[in-house]
Write an enzyme that holds these catalytic residues in place. Sequence first.
Site, PDB file in Angstrom:
ATOM      1  N   ASP A   1       4.686  65.982  94.097  1.00 25.52           N
ATOM      2  CA  ASP A   1       5.879  66.003  93.231  1.00 25.52           C
ATOM      3  C   ASP A   1       5.500  66.591  91.880  1.00 25.52           C
ATOM      4  O   ASP A   1       5.737  65.996  90.825  1.00 25.52           O
ATOM      5  CB  ASP A   1       6.433  64.593  93.078  1.00 25.52           C
TER       6      ASP A   1
ATOM      7  N   GLU B   1      -5.097  52.397  84.288  1.00 23.33           N
ATOM      8  CA  GLU B   1      -5.754  52.891  83.073  1.00 23.33           C
ATOM      9  C   GLU B   1      -4.699  53.487  82.149  1.00 23.33           C
ATOM     10  O   GLU B   1      -3.774  54.175  82.591  1.00 23.33           O
ATOM     11  CB  GLU B   1      -6.766  53.967  83.477  1.00 23.33           C
TER      12      GLU B   1
ATOM     13  N   ILE C   1      -4.002  56.286  79.433  1.00 20.56           N
ATOM     14  CA  ILE C   1      -4.567  57.548  78.960  1.00 20.56           C
ATOM     15  C   ILE C   1      -3.837  57.985  77.697  1.00 20.56           C
ATOM     16  O   ILE C   1      -2.605  58.033  77.662  1.00 20.56           O
ATOM     17  CB  ILE C   1      -4.453  58.644  80.039  1.00 20.56           C
TER      18      ILE C   1
END
Length: 330
Positions: A234, A129, A131
């Site tokens: 992370d 996707e 964004i």
Amino acid sequence: MVAQLGLISFSSSSCFKTHPFSFTKHNSSSIPTMAALSDDPIREWILSEGKATNITRISPIGGGCINLANRYDTDAGSFFVKTNRNIGPSMFEGEALGLSAMYETRSIRVPRPFKFGALPTGGSYIIMEYIEFGSSRGDQSLLGKKLAEMHKAAKSGNGFGFHVDNTIGSTPQSNTWTSDWIQFYAEHRLGYQLKLAREQFGDSTIHEKGQRLVKNIGSLFENVVIEPCLLHGDLWSGNICSDKNGQPVILDPACYYGHNEAEFGMSWCAGFGGSFYSAYFEVMPKQPGFEKRRDLYMLYHYLNHYNLFGSGYRPSAMSIIDDYLRMLNA
């Protein structure tokens, strides 16, 4: 572990060095012709399962040193695609499974991934996707709340570890399922990094002192309830942003199930403030001795930076080890 091509739901980030494809005419002057449709699994997926009938533009995104990243604009919306011409699908499999696991918690937003696989000419890809990011990293308290909700929602019945090994930066990260957290963190996190430092730099000093610390960390976890929570793994400033509505978004994970406090191991370059921690601990209450363990979790990432980027990070790692050895009389 080589991934099987398949449809999944995952996400990723845009902080990678990019390279534009060469462009030729194909229904639109902005559409690149990479290869025949059957030889281009990215385009094939977008024009089938991706529900698009026309790719209007492919444009490079961001900048980094591991993967190439591009935005694919289509009549069905935009997609984010990362490729790596040198590494097989196992790296993107780890990213995809991590993003999928975080996405399924319906807590903090991550880019939803759709497919990963091998490129016919070598290397691999992942489609996600796209964004639209906002102009800031968003509200710190909302980030803390949403992150805690993810930790609370996703627990493992298999212990500590993950379904596959993955990477932290470009360093291999072993996620072998382990029933005991202290053993997992000692062996698969600190122990591996210490071994790597000795092998890469001949650093027997940090290896020997680090191993002394590893054998004595148990007392730092007295009266602590440790559950295997899903971690991003992370979480530094480059992997935190917000969408155009101000909702926090986290990217580029190195996921595994671990002690929730280990999520703050990159806090030295994440910019977490007081409002972040206050909101987080309202959802996930602070455990006894949190402050004493904080640097222990930072140590893993300092060691990884030492192994990735060289001696500039050694003094920080060595200082943490020496401080703990004094504290623990080890």
